[in-house]
Structure formats: structure tokens, C-alpha cells
Design a protein around this motif. Structure first.
Motif, mmCIF file in Angstrom:
data_model
loop_
_atom_site.group_PDB
_atom_site.id
_atom_site.type_symbol
_atom_site.label_atom_id
_atom_site.label_comp_id
_atom_site.label_asym_id
_atom_site.label_seq_id
_atom_site.Cartn_x
_atom_site.Cartn_y
_atom_site.Cartn_z
ATOM 1 N N ARG A 1 0.863 -1.186 0.000
ATOM 2 C CA ARG A 1 0.000 0.000 0.000
ATOM 3 C C ARG A 1 0.897 1.233 0.000
ATOM 4 N N ARG A 2 0.912 1.913 -1.119
ATOM 5 C CA ARG A 2 1.677 3.145 -1.204
ATOM 6 C C ARG A 2 1.067 4.214 -0.305
ATOM 7 N N GLY A 3 1.909 5.083 0.230
ATOM 8 C CA GLY A 3 1.420 6.136 1.104
ATOM 9 C C GLY A 3 1.343 5.671 2.545
ATOM 10 N N GLY B 1 -7.750 2.564 1.302
ATOM 11 C CA GLY B 1 -9.121 2.199 0.967
ATOM 12 C C GLY B 1 -9.215 0.765 0.488
ATOM 13 N N ASP B 2 -10.003 0.543 -0.578
ATOM 14 C CA ASP B 2 -10.255 -0.819 -1.035
ATOM 15 C C ASP B 2 -9.256 -1.271 -2.115
ATOM 16 N N LYS B 3 -8.349 -0.410 -2.493
ATOM 17 C CA LYS B 3 -7.372 -0.793 -3.509
ATOM 18 C C LYS B 3 -6.096 -1.246 -2.817
ATOM 19 N N GLU C 1 -3.489 5.958 -9.504
ATOM 20 C CA GLU C 1 -2.939 7.298 -9.295
ATOM 21 C C GLU C 1 -1.658 7.236 -8.476
ATOM 22 N N ARG C 2 -0.823 8.272 -8.633
ATOM 23 C CA ARG C 2 0.328 8.435 -7.750
ATOM 24 C C ARG C 2 -0.025 9.446 -6.662
#
Lengths: 360, 360, 360
Positions: free
Chosen positions: A321-323, B110-112, B103-104
């Protein structure tokens, strides 16, 4: 009665298993692989020609059993077995729909439609090697850390069994991590990783490897950090583990590694940063087992974190998970090894399956 | 630092892709196939001996990724790849369960659970060729017609990618349709389709082919009619497209074809009737994109409709709803080509995969 | 019009099927296998070297279609086909999601998205042999016993079709049961089952085989007891069927077997006990078709039950609910054959598929 012609009956099962307890019959822990440098050299041999050992797998069948979802492991392990000329059967078990009874003396009138004492030997009878994925439930530490499900497959299947991530270990990932670190370290020292180093040492010098916890929105198992710590302890690296208090990994995996609660101190001079989230292992806080006890976003690996290192490389087992775990710029930087690390999953799986085939 | 031994890092990815942008690296549009007559001749060669090219696929792996359900495409493409001696891995992605972040700069809480910049190169690293099915969402025309998902696979997988029906095209179907029409047309002219015709022309004369809309109870994508129109425009046929007002296909697919709103006029003298429902393409009515704007049952192809034609053959990509698209008597008549048309899906897929293998 | 080059059109379908109605084109009933002793000898030949017939399956494809869940059948049949060198495609059909229209003249605007007259020939066109699993609905006896679904595949696929458990039969299981009983009986008579016995007889003497109903918490189909009875009637054994009143199997399967409502009398002197639950077959009580009409736990096979036998062996097709069908001590005893019985599923499937390949 004359000698039975059957594969085995329940009475024969124990003896059959005892007879076959030689060579590589299981792959869960780093010790199962024997000498690590030999294994790393074998990985490079396989990588140079991944189709060179197809006679080994001819007419042999790998059964991959998934009690949980999988992307990388599913694809890379299947690819590895096909590289070796094997037939592959993939069995997706909906964990909710197919519950195995494990107790004796029970009247099975509930939701468990089959007893493991039948299910497992039967699955074993249709294949030569079994790979199994069965995640931690994260509610009962003792049950998870006893590796109940997987041990039953080892005990009753009559087949070699390897982990495709179990409740507490993910050795195919850790082996791929080690292959990747070795390749990168040798490359950074100016040489291609063609010759197996002597004396079990990564040539030249000892890299500093940091396993760092990072925040996540869901409660994740400890299998990946457990295995990574175990493998790094067995390799010739300096391992530092860093995480907020309460996230202490099980001592049997931590071994002699240094645990450092100050993430910046841990990162200083690091050659490799291995980021991963895990839920509370319940070592210092048994009641918190499997829970999220911190979402501290200061642990997210960003460019500033990486600036503390010795031009360190970044690794993660993926999916990431980026971020939360890492920022875009770090994972996309030239120092990010996550893609070749994932590609090495095919290699680690191929070495393991190859050895199991050789031992059949 | 010495030359990397890794497959590729993010930094290498663009270069790697640029280097490999030759020959058949994608299959989405009719131009990807080059000269159509050569391709049709190759289809007949493959059909005569579909196992003649097995050395090409030896130790090569096709990864078939399904974001949506499939019957014909799944079976025929898998069969085609196995005909070519390939290993096949089928990955069913539940579109709801595995959402990729595109997206960057996003905090992925979330769900991704995975970013496409990791997921796609990793999938690419375990295979040699990728086939992908990803239907139109039918809510956002711009997003669908930009082919966002599929283009990301082309850009980041490092592998040749072909469509197994995307948001706007279904070229394996259109190629199979053309093969079927060519076979039938030559047969009707008295010759077996053994020799490739000269000058890119279907021998003898030019058949009249009618693509007709027909009613349906659910909103369907435009991928099949889009590709059919595109392929017929590239072939040597007279193409007429007929549908109620509002169902105009995107101009880039319609090309120079005649659009005729009077279905009877369109059918007159037709050699081939290609029936298909599609939802509103949003060309003349943007707000209606993806909606059902007519259920006019007078468009259902029945015996009377076929009586207007020149003893025309009937085609449909299947699955077909009888009573809505076509009547029982028409689809079961000797002029119905739907079964050999479906069987040719194996042939179209085999030609495409064969060419991608040759270009590896 | 010249001779069609297409695989087949609807008009050709009947003729194509008629032409191919020779040798082993279906496997549903014991008669499909021809002489049983020849088949049993072939099973032993296959078992000695299950990879000896790989040229037969080269470039041939088995399509396994599952309308219902499967563990043993899925794995053993796939393994058998791969033993024979075949390609295998597994198609899981969610029975709820993909309903086939079977009537003509219907406007298909409901939940049935495809007509069997298209779906089945298309599936047939992508493979060489079809295996199909489609359980009884247990609500409409006439529909179930007409084997509607499976017969449509036989009629319209243009391919050999074998049952992987249908509404009323499970012949791969019954054949494996017979192989297991023969092996055990010969072994108990002091000889290995190497030579095929003469005159269609199990050598030495005739074993007494008892098919016994046992209680279960869910309503189960009659396919397994139906086929077991049919096969035992065809073999050289003394068959006794025992169950509570109301559970009478269909007369066409019971044949000349003795039906005994007193379980103890049935068990006396038995060499083999075959336990199985089934729901009411609706023979004497049509209104109760598919229902549970007894949960009498005195029918559970325990050590006392086995003490009534002639040191009888215990069989069950699995999965089995312990405590309902059989007790732990009986199923785990040295007289339990359930594991080798399951292992013989690979052998029965291989013989059947081998014969179908030979008849192609």
C-alpha cells in the motif's frame, strides 16, 4: 493376509512416512534448505537456465492448495513447476466452505463435511508434491504458532510439503529476498553473482539489512517478517529489526538480531531496507495478538528515511500500500528492488521444488 | 554500479519496452495483424494442422487474465495456446475484490490493495505473453474509450498483450468472423478456401455484409460491433450497418461503411447478416452512453428478415438470446454459421499467439 | 453449394453424431465398459505403469465441466488425463449464474443467457472428450432420473462424454470400488491381482458385498448407491442392499440383489461393507423424493456392526461424516479401504479416458 498392494492404509501410514523422512521433505524454515550458499549458487544456476531440469519433473504432479487468495505465489510457483516439466493442479479451497474436522470421537453433523484423516491422504494420493497456503487466523496465537493445519498435511499426506505462506512463515518469499539481496550486494561490489562465495559469506563485506515495520490499514499476519528475520539471521548479514513497542516478533525468529525502537538509528548506514507491516505478534502483549496497535505514519518509508541509509536499496514482498508503507518516489526510485524481488519468487520456488523432486 | 542482472527495475522499464516495440507486440486493432490476406492464409494453414507449430511455444507461458467472466474466449484461447505447445496460467480476477490503484501520490488506505505499477510488471515477470479481458464499465465513456486498464498492461507489463475483449474491442472475435465469412464465401463460389487470394481480395466478387443491431434485455458493451465494423472495413466486403437512431457506433469504427436506419433496405441482397445487440455508444446522445434506448422487437432477425437477403448466411458471436436477437428457425437453419464461427475462435487465437511467439 | 469445410453446422450435427456412435462414446452405466474382467485387467495394467499410454493423449484435450463442487473427482480425473499425456481444461460453472435454456420458441429475456443448442456444440468444438458433473436437484424425480442435462451433452456436443457424477449415476466411483474390492479379495485369497481371472469371475470364490444405508444430516443424491448396485450386480459378487423402509433404490439399479431391511442379518458373513447415505429415492414414497425420512443412528457402522461380518472390509466413497456414517475406530482400522479406494479413482478414470482416446 498377504502383503497389501494398496498405496497405503491408515495402518501403514506412519511407517510410510517414517521411511520417507529423508532429504528435502518439507520446506518451512531456513534449515530445511541446508547450506545457504549452496542454495544461492543453485538459484543462480536455475536462473541461468530455468528449463534445464525438465526431466526431473516429467510425469510428476504438483498440487497447490490455497486456503487463501494469492497472486504472486500462485503465478510464480506454477511457473516454477512448469519450468521443471511438472504437471500442476491448483486447488482453491474456500476456507469458509470446506472445513476439516480435526478431532476424533466427534459426530460430524455440523459444518465440517470431511475429516482431515481422510481428506489429506486422499489429496496426497493424486500428486507427488504439495504446496500449501493457509494464513493465520490472528485470533488464537497458540493455534496459529502451532502451525496446526500445515503440520497435518506433513503428517498425513505422505508427500513432501512446502509452505506457500502458512500461519507463521513464508519461506519462498524469504529465499527470494535473500537471492535478491545477494545479487544486489555483489553487483554493488562490482562483480556479477556468478561464483558461489566461500565459507557461507556474501563476498567482500557484510551488508546491513534493516527490517522495518510500517503502518497499514488492515491487520496482517507475521509470516513475512518472521521468515525474513529467520533467513537474514542465517545469512551473513547484519540484521536490525525496528518497530514501535509492542510489535516484537517471536524470539525464535528474532534470534540474535538487534531490535531498535528508534527507526532513524536503525536506518543509519543501512544497505537494505525491508519494509513490512505486521499486526501485534502478542509476545509482549498477549491480549493484543493479531491487532493493530499503532498506525504511526511517521514510520512510512519516504525519501527522508532513505537519506539516513548508505544509499540503501528498498525491498518489499508486495502487494504494498503506497502512502502507508512507502511513498511513490521511494518505490519507483532506481534503488527499489521490488520488481526483481518478485521475479525471484519464480527462482526460489524452482530451487525448492527441484530439490523435492530430486528427493522423491 | 555494474550492469544490473535483474530482469528490470522501474528505471529500466521504459527502455525495455521501447527495445521490444517491434513485430507483433499488441493485438487490439485490425492494423496489428498487418496484411489481412496473409493472415487469412495463415489461419487456413493453422487450421489444417493446428499442432504444427509446437516448438514455438515450448517453455513459453501464456497468462490469461480475466476481470470478467468468459466461456468461449477462455476455452478457445487456452486450447490455441496448448496447440502451440505453451504452458497456460489462467488468472480469474474478481473485479470487485482486487482493485488496482492507478494514481500516484495517494495514501492507499481504501479498497485498492495494490498499485498497478507493481502488479502489472510482476505479472509480466512470470509469463511470456499476456491475454486480458476487461469489459467496459458503461458509465464513463471517456474512461472506457481510452482503454485505460489495457493500455496500462501494454505500458508496464514488458510483455506482448492481446485483447480477449476489452472495453471497446474484441479482435479475436472479429478475426474469427472474417475467417468464417471468407470460408463461407469461397465455398459458395464453388471453391475450397485453400489458396490465399491475390491482391487482398475475396475471390470472385465482393460479398455484402450487414451488421444489424437487435434488441436485448441487458445493456451490453460495444466491443463486438466496434471490432466487427473495423475488420469488415479493412476486408474486401461491402459493409452496411443498421440500427435504430441513437445507436450510432463510434466514427473511428464505422469508417466508410454505409449506415442505414431502415433495416429492410439494409438486408436487401445481403450475403451475410451479423446480428448483435449493443447499448448506446453515446456518439449522438452522450448522456445515454451505456444505456438501453430501444427494445424494438421488430429488429429481431427472423425468417422474414432473412427472406430479404440474397440467401444470406447468419452469424452471431454468441452467447445469443433467442427470441430477442434471432428466432430459433434462423439460428438453426442451414444458413446459420454460429457454430463454425465459434470454432474459428480457436484458429484466430492460434494465429495471434503464434505471431507473438515468433516475435519474442 | 460445395461440401462445407466447417466442423459442423446444426444441419450436420445429427449425422456427425450418428457416424461417431461407435466404441466408447459414453460412460454412464456399467454396460458402457463392456466385459468387466477385461476392464479390471486393464485397470491393473494401467496401475502398473500409468504413464505408458501418453502417445494416446498427445494433442488431445479433456474438458471437465463442473456444475457442482468437487475434490476427489476433480483431482483424480485431471491426474488421469495428464497421465495419458492430455491437455486438460477445467470449467467451473456456477450453477446459479449460468443457466442454459433448453426449450425452443422461448423469448430469452430472463436469467438464462444462452441456449444449450449453442453452448454445448461450442464447448465440444474446443476439446476432444468431455467429463461432466451435474448433481440431482432432488426436487423433481422425473427430471433427475431422465438425466436431462447430461443427455443434452451427449446429443449435442459431438464428443465422447463421461459422467463425473450425474443426477443418478457415479460410474467412475463404482468402477474404482470394484477395482478395490477385486484387489482386496484376491489379496485375501493369497494372490496378488496380477492375472485377469477367467470366465468373468473373481478367483476362488464369490465375496458377499453389503451396501448399507447410514444416517446423515443433509439430503444426499442416490448416484453413488445406484451405480454401486449396478456394478456389483454386473460383477461376480453376492450383493445385499440394506436400508430402512422407504429408502428403496430404483429397481433398475437394484436388479436381482437381495434387499434386507434388517441390517444385522445383512451384515452377517459379509466380506465387504459399503456404507453410504442417500435421500429417499421416491420409489415407494414418491412424495418423499429427495427428502430425509430417517436419521436412525442405530444404522451407523461401528465396531459391533463389523463384528457381525466375516472380518469384513469397510468402504466408503468419501467424503464421510464420522459419527454419522461410521465410527472413528472402524474407518481407521486395518480393515478400512477408504484411502486405497480413493486412490483407485485415478485408475478408473484413466481406463475410461484411455478407452475414449482409443475410440477417437
Amino acid at each position: 493376509m498377504a502383503v497389501s498392494v494398496f498405496l497405503y492404509t491408515f495402518a501403514d501410514l506412519d511407517k510410510s512416512l517414517r521411511m520417507k523422512q529423508y532429504n528435502m521433505r518439507t520446506f518451512f524454515n531456513v534449515e530445511d534448505l541446508g547450506d545457504l550458499q549452496t542454495a544461492l549458487a543453485e538459484a543462480q544456476e536455475v536462473k541461468k537456465n530455468r528449463f534445464a531440469f525438465q526431466e526431473l519433473g516429467r510425469n510428476k504432479t504438483l498440487l497447490m492448495i490455497f486456503f487463501n487468495n494469492s497472486l504472486r505465489t500462485r503465478l510464480s510457483t506454477q511457473k516454477a513447476a512448469m519450468n521443471l516439466g511438472m504437471n500442476v493442479i491448483v486447488l482453491d479451497v474456500n476456507a469458509g466452505a470446506w472445513k476439516l474436522e480435526t478431532e476424533r470421537g466427534v459426530i460430524m453433523d455440523g459444518d465440517k463435511s470431511e475429516h482431515l484423516l481422510e481428506a489429506i491422504p486422499v489429496m496426497g494420493s493424486y500428486c507427488d508434491i504439495i504446496g500449501i497456503r493457509s494464513f493465520a487466523g490472528l485470533t488464537d496465537r497458540e493455534y496459529d504458532y502451532a502451525e496446526t493445519i500445515v503440520n497435518q498435511f506433513v503428517q498425513y499426506s505422505g508427500r513432501p510439503v512446502f509452505a506457500m505462506e502458512t500461519a507463521t512463515v513464508h519461506p519462498l518469499q524469504a529465499f527470494a529476498d535473500l537471492i535478491t539481496i545477494e545479487e544486489s550486494w555483489k553487483t554493488s561490489l562490482g562483480g556479477e553473482p556468478k561464483a558461489a562465495p566461500k565459507q557461507g559469506r556474501l563476498e567482500g563485506s557484510r551488508p546491513k539489512v534493516v527490517l522495518t515495520w510500517a503502518p497499514h490499514c488492515r491487520a496482517l499476519p507475521q509470516a513475512v517478517p518472521n521468515s525474513f528475520a529467520q533467513w537474514m539471521n542465517a545469512a551473513d548479514v547484519e540484521l536490525v529489526i525496528t518497530h514501535p513497542e509492542g510489535y516484537e516478533l517471536d524470539p525464535k525468529f528474532v534470534g540474535d538480531a538487534r531490535v531498535e525502537y528508534d527507526q532513524k538509528k536503525a536506518f543509519e548506514g543501512a544497505d537494505f531496507i525491508y519494509a513490512k507491516n505486521w499486526s501485534c505478534p502478542g509476545v509482549t502483549r498477549p491480549a493484543d495478538y493479531g491487532k493493530i496497535i499503532s498506525k504511526d505514519m511517521s514510520w512510512t518509508v519516504d525519501a527522508e528515511h532513505m537519506s539516513w541509509t548508505n544509499n540503501g536499496k528498498f525491498l518489499h514482498c508486495l502487494p504494498v500500500r503506497r502512502g502507508l508503507i512507502v511513498t511513490d518516489d521511494v518505490i519507483e526510485s532506481k534503488n527499489s528492488l521490488v520488481i526483481p524481488e518478485a521475479a525471484n519468487r519464480e527462482i526460489s520456488a524452482e530451487v525448492v521444488i527441484k530439490r523435492m523432486l530430486e528427493a522423491l
